[in-house]
Design a protein around this motif. Structure first.
Motif, mmCIF file in Angstrom:
data_model
loop_
_atom_site.group_PDB
_atom_site.id
_atom_site.type_symbol
_atom_site.label_atom_id
_atom_site.label_comp_id
_atom_site.label_asym_id
_atom_site.label_seq_id
_atom_site.Cartn_x
_atom_site.Cartn_y
_atom_site.Cartn_z
ATOM 1 N N PRO A 132 10.880 -84.182 1.120
ATOM 2 C CA PRO A 132 10.506 -82.842 1.593
ATOM 3 C C PRO A 132 9.004 -82.594 1.453
ATOM 4 N N ILE A 133 8.449 -81.846 2.408
ATOM 5 C CA ILE A 133 7.035 -81.495 2.416
ATOM 6 C C ILE A 133 6.910 -79.990 2.255
ATOM 7 N N GLU A 134 6.063 -79.560 1.354
ATOM 8 C CA GLU A 134 5.849 -78.139 1.159
ATOM 9 C C GLU A 134 5.135 -77.541 2.377
ATOM 10 N N LEU A 135 5.617 -76.384 2.822
ATOM 11 C CA LEU A 135 4.960 -75.712 3.948
ATOM 12 C C LEU A 135 3.539 -75.286 3.590
ATOM 13 N N ALA A 136 3.259 -75.181 2.306
ATOM 14 C CA ALA A 136 1.914 -74.830 1.864
ATOM 15 C C ALA A 136 0.982 -76.034 1.824
ATOM 16 N N ASP A 137 1.519 -77.235 2.040
ATOM 17 C CA ASP A 137 0.706 -78.458 1.998
ATOM 18 C C ASP A 137 0.046 -78.664 3.353
ATOM 19 N N THR A 138 -1.087 -78.008 3.561
ATOM 20 C CA THR A 138 -1.748 -78.071 4.864
ATOM 21 C C THR A 138 -2.356 -79.437 5.148
ATOM 22 N N ARG A 139 -2.355 -80.301 4.168
ATOM 23 C CA ARG A 139 -2.826 -81.667 4.433
ATOM 24 C C ARG A 139 -1.855 -82.401 5.355
ATOM 25 N N ALA A 164 2.656 -69.550 3.921
ATOM 26 C CA ALA A 164 4.046 -69.979 4.122
ATOM 27 C C ALA A 164 4.558 -70.667 2.858
ATOM 28 N N THR A 165 5.844 -70.498 2.579
ATOM 29 C CA THR A 165 6.476 -71.154 1.438
ATOM 30 C C THR A 165 7.734 -71.876 1.914
ATOM 31 N N GLY A 166 8.220 -72.808 1.091
ATOM 32 C CA GLY A 166 9.416 -73.558 1.450
ATOM 33 C C GLY A 166 9.083 -74.989 1.803
ATOM 34 N N THR A 167 10.025 -75.664 2.459
ATOM 35 C CA THR A 167 9.867 -77.085 2.738
ATOM 36 C C THR A 167 10.307 -77.462 4.142
ATOM 37 N N LEU A 168 9.763 -78.584 4.592
ATOM 38 C CA LEU A 168 10.221 -79.288 5.800
ATOM 39 C C LEU A 168 10.679 -80.671 5.368
ATOM 40 N N THR A 169 11.787 -81.146 5.939
ATOM 41 C CA THR A 169 12.250 -82.515 5.698
ATOM 42 C C THR A 169 12.432 -83.192 7.042
ATOM 43 N N PHE A 170 11.822 -84.363 7.192
ATOM 44 C CA PHE A 170 11.884 -85.099 8.454
ATOM 45 C C PHE A 170 12.984 -86.151 8.366
ATOM 46 N N VAL A 187 14.264 -77.259 8.040
ATOM 47 C CA VAL A 187 13.314 -76.308 7.470
ATOM 48 C C VAL A 187 14.062 -75.293 6.618
ATOM 49 N N ALA A 188 13.467 -74.954 5.484
ATOM 50 C CA ALA A 188 13.987 -73.898 4.622
ATOM 51 C C ALA A 188 12.773 -73.217 4.004
ATOM 52 N N GLY A 189 12.349 -72.092 4.595
ATOM 53 C CA GLY A 189 11.140 -71.463 4.110
ATOM 54 C C GLY A 189 10.962 -70.065 4.641
ATOM 55 N N SER A 190 9.792 -69.508 4.389
ATOM 56 C CA SER A 190 9.502 -68.160 4.860
ATOM 57 C C SER A 190 8.002 -67.969 4.992
ATOM 58 N N VAL A 191 7.625 -66.944 5.728
ATOM 59 C CA VAL A 191 6.227 -66.608 5.945
ATOM 60 C C VAL A 191 6.151 -65.102 6.230
ATOM 61 N N GLY A 192 5.025 -64.508 5.927
ATOM 62 C CA GLY A 192 4.849 -63.103 6.247
ATOM 63 C C GLY A 192 4.721 -62.882 7.739
ATOM 64 N N GLY A 193 5.195 -61.723 8.206
ATOM 65 C CA GLY A 193 5.125 -61.423 9.631
ATOM 66 C C GLY A 193 4.855 -59.956 9.863
ATOM 67 N N ARG A 194 4.661 -59.612 11.132
ATOM 68 C CA ARG A 194 4.451 -58.234 11.552
ATOM 69 C C ARG A 194 5.454 -57.910 12.654
ATOM 70 N N GLU A 205 3.408 -50.868 13.632
ATOM 71 C CA GLU A 205 3.600 -52.163 12.975
ATOM 72 C C GLU A 205 4.138 -51.966 11.569
ATOM 73 N N GLU A 206 4.934 -52.929 11.161
ATOM 74 C CA GLU A 206 5.378 -52.949 9.772
ATOM 75 C C GLU A 206 5.409 -54.393 9.284
ATOM 76 N N ALA A 207 5.146 -54.568 8.008
ATOM 77 C CA ALA A 207 5.174 -55.898 7.403
ATOM 78 C C ALA A 207 6.623 -56.319 7.166
ATOM 79 N N VAL A 208 6.927 -57.555 7.512
ATOM 80 C CA VAL A 208 8.266 -58.106 7.300
ATOM 81 C C VAL A 208 8.135 -59.540 6.767
ATOM 82 N N THR A 209 9.218 -60.024 6.194
ATOM 83 C CA THR A 209 9.294 -61.430 5.803
ATOM 84 C C THR A 209 10.111 -62.175 6.845
ATOM 85 N N VAL A 210 9.550 -63.257 7.354
ATOM 86 C CA VAL A 210 10.236 -64.077 8.356
ATOM 87 C C VAL A 210 10.813 -65.300 7.651
ATOM 88 N N THR A 211 12.126 -65.426 7.708
ATOM 89 C CA THR A 211 12.801 -66.582 7.112
ATOM 90 C C THR A 211 13.049 -67.634 8.188
#
Length: 223
Positions: A132-139, A164-170, A187-194, A205-211
């Motif tokens: 698994p790769i962390e969604l925060a691992d921009t490398r 973004a948080t969570g993971t991707l698995t290929f 994919v199993a993660g989340s990111v902030g959204g509008r 507009e309102e702030a939401v969490t996108v899963t």
């Protein structure tokens, strides 16, 4: 020597013995041998054909669905499909290297006019493995965009100020993502959204969490 004597000598000169039937049978190859050789040749040719087509059973998405990617926000779920991976080189690493891959999925449910999508970019596709790769691992992965049209006619977009948080698995990922069979991603993660709505008096507009979740097939495009 007289003509009679010559004819007699010719008539009675010794001849080499004819081969017996048993000798002929021993010299003749068994009747099954040609068929066996043909069968072996056909099997070898079929094996070479499969190898030449690059049909590796460890590569490809297997039974992952084409529309398995979901985004949920404000109690509404959007499904994406038609996921492609292409060597666009949209996010090349600073040090250079293999061409980066762009992975894009488009909204399919609910159906929409226009393009709403989830976009990932893989700067170093050669370094992606089965872990698994962390969604925060921009490398290794960048979550470039999340957009959607919701059932209530509101729209959804990513909030770039939120990590973004969570993971991707290929899965079934071969040849740095370029294998013709494609691959799959979980994919199993989340990111902030509008969440943006307009009731006729102006947009709000309102702030939401996108899963983000699901396992989905990816088609590897070749340029």
């Amino acid at each position: 020597m007289s003509c009679r004597e010559t004819a007699s000598a010719t008539r009675w000169s010794p001849r080499p013995p004819s081969p017996s039937r048993s000798n002929i049978d021993r010299a003749r190859p068994p009747a099954l041998l040609p068929a066996l050789l043909i069968g072996l040749a056909l099997a070898a040719a079929a094996g070479n054909l499969v190898a030449g087509c690059g049909q590796d059973p460890t590569c490809g998405p297997e039974d992952a669905p084409a529309d398995g990617l979901r985004a949920t926000a404000a109690a509404q779920t959007v499904r994406y499909g038609g996921v492609t991976s292409s060597p666009n080189n949209d996010c090349p690493p600073a040090e250079g290297g293999p061409t980066s891959l762009t992975v894009e999925a488009t909204q399919v449910d609910p159906a929409v006019d226009g393009r709403q999508s989830v976009v990932l970019c893989l700067p170093r596709p050669a370094e992606i493995g089965p872990d698994p790769i962390e969604l925060a691992d921009t490398r290794l992965v960048e979550l470039v965009d999340v957009s959607a049209r919701l059932d209530d006619e509101c729209s959804l977009r990513i909030d770039y100020d939120q990590p973004a948080t969570g993971t991707l698995t290929f899965l079934g990922y071969c040849d740095d993502g370029g294998h013709p069979a494609g691959y799959a991603i979980t994919v199993a993660g989340s990111v902030g959204g509008r969440r943006i709505c307009d009731d006729g008096t102006g947009p709000t507009e309102e702030a939401v969490t996108v899963t983000l979740d699901g396992t989905f097939a990816v088609e590897a495009l070749q340029f």
